[in-house]
Design a protein around this motif. Sequence first.
Motif, short mmCIF file in Angstrom:
data_model
loop_
_atom_site.label_atom_id
_atom_site.label_comp_id
_atom_site.label_asym_id
_atom_site.label_seq_id
_atom_site.Cartn_x
_atom_site.Cartn_y
_atom_site.Cartn_z
N GLN A 108 0.42 10.55 -5.38
CA GLN A 108 1.15 9.69 -4.43
C GLN A 108 2.17 10.52 -3.66
O GLN A 108 2.80 11.43 -4.19
CB GLN A 108 1.84 8.55 -5.16
N TYR A 145 -1.48 8.48 -0.48
CA TYR A 145 -1.96 9.36 -1.54
C TYR A 145 -2.59 10.60 -0.92
O TYR A 145 -3.27 10.52 0.09
CB TYR A 145 -3.01 8.65 -2.41
N GLU A 202 -4.40 1.17 -2.02
CA GLU A 202 -3.84 0.55 -3.22
C GLU A 202 -4.10 1.48 -4.41
O GLU A 202 -5.10 2.21 -4.43
CB GLU A 202 -4.51 -0.81 -3.47
N GLN A 203 -3.24 1.42 -5.39
CA GLN A 203 -3.38 2.25 -6.59
C GLN A 203 -4.75 2.03 -7.25
O GLN A 203 -5.39 2.99 -7.68
CB GLN A 203 -2.27 1.93 -7.59
N ASP A 204 -5.21 0.80 -7.30
CA ASP A 204 -6.50 0.49 -7.94
C ASP A 204 -7.65 1.23 -7.25
O ASP A 204 -8.56 1.72 -7.92
CB ASP A 204 -6.75 -1.02 -7.91
N MET A 250 0.84 -1.18 0.00
CA MET A 250 0.00 0.00 0.00
C MET A 250 0.88 1.25 0.00
O MET A 250 2.01 1.22 0.46
CB MET A 250 -0.90 0.01 1.22
N SER A 251 0.30 2.32 -0.48
CA SER A 251 1.01 3.59 -0.58
C SER A 251 0.17 4.70 0.00
O SER A 251 -1.02 4.54 0.25
CB SER A 251 1.32 3.89 -2.05
N SER A 270 5.22 10.09 -0.30
CA SER A 270 6.03 9.11 0.43
C SER A 270 6.23 9.54 1.88
O SER A 270 6.81 10.59 2.15
CB SER A 270 7.39 8.92 -0.23
N TRP A 278 -5.65 12.76 -7.15
CA TRP A 278 -4.92 12.05 -6.11
C TRP A 278 -3.47 11.93 -6.54
O TRP A 278 -3.17 11.52 -7.67
CB TRP A 278 -5.52 10.66 -5.88
N VAL A 330 -7.42 4.13 -5.59
CA VAL A 330 -7.27 5.56 -5.90
C VAL A 330 -7.71 5.85 -7.33
O VAL A 330 -8.34 6.88 -7.60
CB VAL A 330 -5.81 6.01 -5.66
N ASP A 331 -7.43 4.92 -8.23
CA ASP A 331 -7.81 5.11 -9.63
C ASP A 331 -9.32 5.25 -9.82
O ASP A 331 -9.77 5.80 -10.81
CB ASP A 331 -7.31 3.94 -10.48
#
Length: 123
Positions: free
Chosen positions: A32, A4, A19-21, A1-2, A34, A30, A23-24
Amino acid sequence: MSHYAKVENGVVVNVIVAEQDFVDHQDGQWVQTSYNTRKGIHYAPNSNDPDGGIALRKNYAGIGFIYDIERDAFMRPKPYDSWLLDEQTCTWYSPVPYPNDDNTYEWNEETQAWDLFDLGNSG
């Protein structure tokens, strides 16, 4: 996971772990961010040791931070009109260096100087 950051009109209004999915499929912009990036340097998790990782967008985003799309960087809002931006770290600094002694100071925008902070009269 990241992590955003949701950005509205250049301002971070929310930060999530996802997860990127996921957020998409969300409305809005959105970007990302760190958790381990500070002042353009990537650090080992829970450490102050640079680890050579990719520093993503200069700083970890926080609510109220600015996302500068041209610099592709997150930064705190400018604290005072006179302060300057360090382009390498995307952090603000005063035009006069902070005094190097054991006292506490606060910035005085009117005089463009650091005033001694009187802890006895702080509230």
